[in-house]
Motif scaffolding. Sequence first.
Motif, short mmCIF file in Angstrom:
data_model
loop_
_atom_site.label_atom_id
_atom_site.label_comp_id
_atom_site.label_asym_id
_atom_site.label_seq_id
_atom_site.Cartn_x
_atom_site.Cartn_y
_atom_site.Cartn_z
N ALA A 193 47.09 32.96 57.05
CA ALA A 193 46.82 33.36 55.67
C ALA A 193 48.02 33.07 54.78
O ALA A 193 47.88 32.61 53.65
CB ALA A 193 46.44 34.83 55.60
N GLY A 194 49.22 33.35 55.30
CA GLY A 194 50.43 33.11 54.54
C GLY A 194 50.62 31.63 54.22
O GLY A 194 50.99 31.26 53.10
N LYS A 195 50.36 30.78 55.20
CA LYS A 195 50.49 29.33 54.99
C LYS A 195 49.48 28.84 53.95
O LYS A 195 49.80 28.01 53.10
CB LYS A 195 50.30 28.59 56.31
CG LYS A 195 51.43 28.81 57.31
CD LYS A 195 51.15 28.10 58.62
CE LYS A 195 52.29 28.32 59.62
NZ LYS A 195 52.00 27.68 60.94
N ASP A 206 35.35 43.63 40.19
CA ASP A 206 34.43 43.40 41.31
C ASP A 206 34.58 41.95 41.76
O ASP A 206 34.09 41.03 41.12
CB ASP A 206 33.00 43.70 40.88
CG ASP A 206 32.83 45.12 40.37
OD1 ASP A 206 33.40 46.03 41.00
OD2 ASP A 206 32.14 45.31 39.35
N THR A 207 35.29 41.75 42.87
CA THR A 207 35.57 40.42 43.38
C THR A 207 34.60 40.05 44.49
O THR A 207 33.83 40.89 44.97
CB THR A 207 37.00 40.33 43.93
OG1 THR A 207 37.04 40.92 45.24
CG2 THR A 207 37.99 41.05 43.02
N ALA A 208 34.64 38.80 44.91
CA ALA A 208 33.77 38.33 45.98
C ALA A 208 34.06 39.05 47.30
O ALA A 208 33.18 39.15 48.16
CB ALA A 208 33.94 36.82 46.17
N ASP A 232 41.90 34.45 43.90
CA ASP A 232 40.79 34.80 44.80
C ASP A 232 41.28 34.94 46.24
O ASP A 232 40.96 35.90 46.93
CB ASP A 232 39.70 33.73 44.74
CG ASP A 232 38.90 33.78 43.45
OD1 ASP A 232 39.08 34.73 42.67
OD2 ASP A 232 38.10 32.84 43.23
N ALA A 233 42.07 33.95 46.69
CA ALA A 233 42.55 33.96 48.07
C ALA A 233 43.51 35.11 48.32
O ALA A 233 43.45 35.78 49.36
CB ALA A 233 43.23 32.62 48.39
N LYS A 237 40.06 40.15 54.19
CA LYS A 237 38.94 39.22 54.34
C LYS A 237 39.46 37.80 54.50
O LYS A 237 40.56 37.47 54.03
CB LYS A 237 38.01 39.30 53.12
CG LYS A 237 37.51 40.71 52.83
CD LYS A 237 36.56 41.21 53.89
CE LYS A 237 36.08 42.61 53.59
NZ LYS A 237 35.25 42.69 52.39
N GLN A 238 38.68 36.97 55.13
CA GLN A 238 39.08 35.59 55.39
C GLN A 238 39.11 34.79 54.10
O GLN A 238 38.21 34.91 53.26
CB GLN A 238 38.12 34.93 56.39
CG GLN A 238 38.54 33.53 56.81
CD GLN A 238 37.61 32.97 57.88
OE1 GLN A 238 36.68 33.63 58.32
NE2 GLN A 238 37.87 31.75 58.31
#
Length: 412
Positions: A37-39, A346-348, A400-401, A409-410
Amino acid sequence: MTLAAGMSALLMGCSYSGSGDSGSGAAKASAGQGTAAGKKLAALAQKAADQGSLGVIVRVDTGDGKPVEIAKQAAWTKDDHRIAADDRFRVGSNTKTVTATLVLQQVAAGKIGLDDTVEKWLPGVVQGGADITVRMLLNHTSGLGDFLLTPEFLPSLTGQEKRTWTPRELLAITPEQDPPAEPGETYSYSNANYEALGLILEKATGSGLAELIEDKITGPLKMKDSFLATDADWDTGKNSGKQHVTGYEPDAARLKEILSGTVDLPDGVGFAGAERPGDNVDTSAIDPSWSWAAGGMVSTARDWQTFLTALNSGELLPEAQLKQMRTTVDAPEEGGGYGLGLMRVDTACGTVWGHTGGLPGYSSEIYTDASGTRSVAVFTSTNFGIKEKAAATANKALVDAATCTMLGKQIK
């Protein structure tokens, strides 16, 4: 749309909706980047910087004691400074959450009532104040417009005029909403609401706003890099110990193009500042002190996450006041709802709580989960620059990420 209205609509803060490296902060900024996730976030941050965000700070804390800290920048900006993840930053309207917290602390103490009228506290200062309550100021349903939309203030906003504004002077030039709305009727974001709240706080407590912030918020939480700006006198140079991020905006020609679908900007109207590569100007010298209780704080990603975590976990307010703070009115332009100085977005990947901020050269989004356990901050060293299509797309992908990562979450 008028010139001022178009610029104001873009400056309110961003709603959720050769490349450089991290420079002198590389060792510190690399924390947590070894994970997948960090990369991914590091790559997205660099892409955002190269696409127009210019300087980017990302900090994600999932509550496990191992935050991801990232600082990336466009190559040419390294001539001005080497950005680091712990750099100081103008957090703009995120300040409203601090102001609201201070007000609600006084509500809990019985010194201010949410249904008190503005006229009770500030007689003769706010037009229509007898029908506007403290609650309406907090959730932007007062019916007041914004002084940002006035020709008197616009030269100060862009830095073309150097003038120190008092809160009372700003309230004196504040118009009603356009179209007009009765108090309590419609959500309409206005910095004037929080200028009035700052004055009410000072009158209710007998203390200055900066003192209240230090005594009630930054001191107890040990937020050593956070303060209320009174001018633009700070070192953004590359040799300073605790650096303040250099902010940039598009020059007059680029700004005219960015606003072309919103307003017909006259030729030559733009932000004051030294010319920089890529048709940008350095806006760091523009004085943000006018924003005061509405947006005047300087902080770091870590410090502000400390504040939001303490707030949303119940450390700063009793349960009753935190519940009131999270009671929202519909605010689709903010991605969900607006409470008392706190946005529900309210995000995805789930609902988050926090605020956004925007000042010339600075844009920020800072959120926590509902429990205050997890938090995320994304800073960019331009505001209008991330309104261009490529920059907006890259910035949204990063936010978003980062938000999904914060929520466990992924990243998609």
